[in-house]
Design an enzyme around this catalytic site. Sequence first.
Site, PDB file in Angstrom:
ATOM      1  N   GLY A 164       0.810  -1.207   0.000  1.00 11.45           N
ATOM      2  CA  GLY A 164       0.000   0.000   0.000  1.00 11.45           C
ATOM      3  C   GLY A 164       0.843   1.256   0.000  1.00 11.45           C
ATOM      4  N   ASP A 217      -4.455 -12.723   2.578  1.00 11.70           N
ATOM      5  CA  ASP A 217      -5.385 -11.888   3.337  1.00 11.70           C
ATOM      6  C   ASP A 217      -5.188 -12.183   4.815  1.00 11.70           C
ATOM      7  OD1 ASP A 217      -7.619 -10.664   4.523  1.00 11.70           O
ATOM      8  OD2 ASP A 217      -8.833 -10.954   2.720  1.00 11.70           O
ATOM      9  N   VAL A 218      -4.934 -11.147   5.621  1.00 12.26           N
ATOM     10  CA  VAL A 218      -4.635 -11.363   7.039  1.00 12.26           C
ATOM     11  C   VAL A 218      -5.839 -11.880   7.817  1.00 12.26           C
ATOM     12  CG1 VAL A 218      -2.757  -9.700   7.132  1.00 12.26           C
ATOM     13  CG2 VAL A 218      -5.105  -8.934   7.595  1.00 12.26           C
ATOM     14  N   LEU A 268      -1.630 -16.840   9.260  1.00  8.47           N
ATOM     15  CA  LEU A 268      -0.365 -16.886   8.524  1.00  8.47           C
ATOM     16  C   LEU A 268       0.693 -17.502   9.425  1.00  8.47           C
ATOM     17  CD1 LEU A 268       1.245 -15.943   5.963  1.00  8.47           C
ATOM     18  CD2 LEU A 268       1.750 -13.847   7.226  1.00  8.47           C
ATOM     19  N   TYR A 269       1.454 -18.427   8.879  1.00 12.20           N
ATOM     20  CA  TYR A 269       2.494 -19.109   9.657  1.00 12.20           C
ATOM     21  C   TYR A 269       3.843 -18.788   9.028  1.00 12.20           C
ATOM     22  CZ  TYR A 269      -1.587 -21.508  11.428  1.00 12.20           C
ATOM     23  OH  TYR A 269      -2.812 -21.776  11.997  1.00 12.20           O
ATOM     24  N   LEU A 289      -0.029  -3.031   9.110  1.00 11.49           N
ATOM     25  CA  LEU A 289      -0.606  -1.867   8.423  1.00 11.49           C
ATOM     26  C   LEU A 289      -1.835  -2.223   7.598  1.00 11.49           C
ATOM     27  CD1 LEU A 289       2.301  -0.866   9.151  1.00 11.49           C
ATOM     28  CD2 LEU A 289       2.308   0.383   6.999  1.00 11.49           C
ATOM     29  N   TYR A 300     -14.277   1.790  10.271  1.00 13.30           N
ATOM     30  CA  TYR A 300     -12.836   2.063  10.366  1.00 13.30           C
ATOM     31  C   TYR A 300     -12.472   2.572  11.758  1.00 13.30           C
ATOM     32  CZ  TYR A 300      -8.251   3.986   9.096  1.00 13.30           C
ATOM     33  OH  TYR A 300      -6.917   4.272   9.034  1.00 13.30           O
ATOM     34  N   GLU A 345      -0.742 -12.263  27.581  1.00 13.88           N
ATOM     35  CA  GLU A 345       0.210 -13.188  26.947  1.00 13.88           C
ATOM     36  C   GLU A 345       1.639 -12.659  26.909  1.00 13.88           C
ATOM     37  OE1 GLU A 345      -0.795 -16.072  26.365  1.00 13.88           O
ATOM     38  OE2 GLU A 345      -2.970 -15.841  26.329  1.00 13.88           O
TER      39      GLU A 345
END
Length: 420
Positions: A98, A144-145, A149-150, A159, A231, A249
């Site tokens: 982006g 896509d988050v 994701l590993y 971001l 948003y 954590e």
Amino acid sequence: MVSKALLRLVSAVNRRRMKLLLGIALLAYVASVWGNFVNMRSIQENGELKIESKIEEMVEPLREKIRDLEKSFTQKYPPVKFLSEKDRKRILITGGAGFVGSHLTDKLMMDGHEVTVVDNFFTGRKRNVEHWIGHENFELINHDVVEPLYIEVDQIYHLASPASPPNYMYNPIKTLKTNTIGTLNMLGLAKRVGARLLLASTSEVYGDPEVHPQSEDYWGHVNPIGPRACYDEGKRVAETMCYAYMKQEGVEVRVARIFNTFGPRMHMNDGRVVSNFILQALQGEPLTVYGSGSQTRAFQYVSDLVNGLVALMNSNVSSPVNLGNPEEHTILEFAQLIKNLVGNGSEIQFLSEAQDDPQKRKPDIKKAKLMLGWEPVVPLEEGLNKAIHYFRKELEYQANNQYIPKPKPARIKKGRTRHS
């Protein structure tokens, strides 16, 4: 006797004549064959020349492609520092293709780190980071988050999120998912691999503020059901998640509240103030101001923001930090400034005020100055001239492709019909 002698003479003459005639015929045949051979040879040579010419025409584009491939194998990248193994970090940037993410990618790559960019290209563009593709320290993942994701990393700059009103209003559910589920996934990754996470939050968490300027201890004034809520509230809950993971954590978190930012690689038609005004001025169209134009904004150049993000990530400051330019301007002043810098006779046109549009926006950056040693250094006009130059080039490029973008209002999807 005489008659026999005459007969023999005539016979000898006839034989010689026949031999002569045969010789002449043979010569004529040889001459004819030779002529045909010469003609055939000439035709063949001409044909070979034509064939060679055709082959050359076909081979030349292949040669051109080979030259292009050779250039790509010897691609020159921007200068990159060499870091030792202990100093080099593995850094993940979500939304790294982006506007802000690509500039952050440039800085971290040139500083010598290993950078992995994750982007689903909802608003990001591959061309923003294509100059790094193929570099040994760079990796681009189309992901896509919202999905887990590993990956093994040391730092995460989170971001990923649409940031301009037309984009996040067009798909509010996607915006909410990215800022909630996506943030949970990144915090889960940070917990698993022991990475530090920086959340790119926003000044929109302050809403339409009742306190001016806005400092980090102000809780905000946000409409939770307005058109911008997907948003604003998405970022507010993302901050809450970060501090929940930190307390429960032990995840190291950093939160940057980013104020208005501009510069090259902004979308031309993203609907934000800078891109709208510059695009309209360059095309000789009226500059559209919503409301009276007395609303204030504080604009920082993208390189200042990137330096602030890196300073915050590598600091010991875990509480939210404002990153913005405290130099405040009204929207009307800003429109006039861009009009003068572009140098044309565009008029200023006033439209009805947008819903929930903040009336004042100015960061209090005392905390960033004190704890990060950071403040904006790029003068407004210098940054605007760079942005104008970029947008002018973009317009030329798109005009050659017979496409000129225009600022668009937010697109609203029609709701599905409910059946009873």
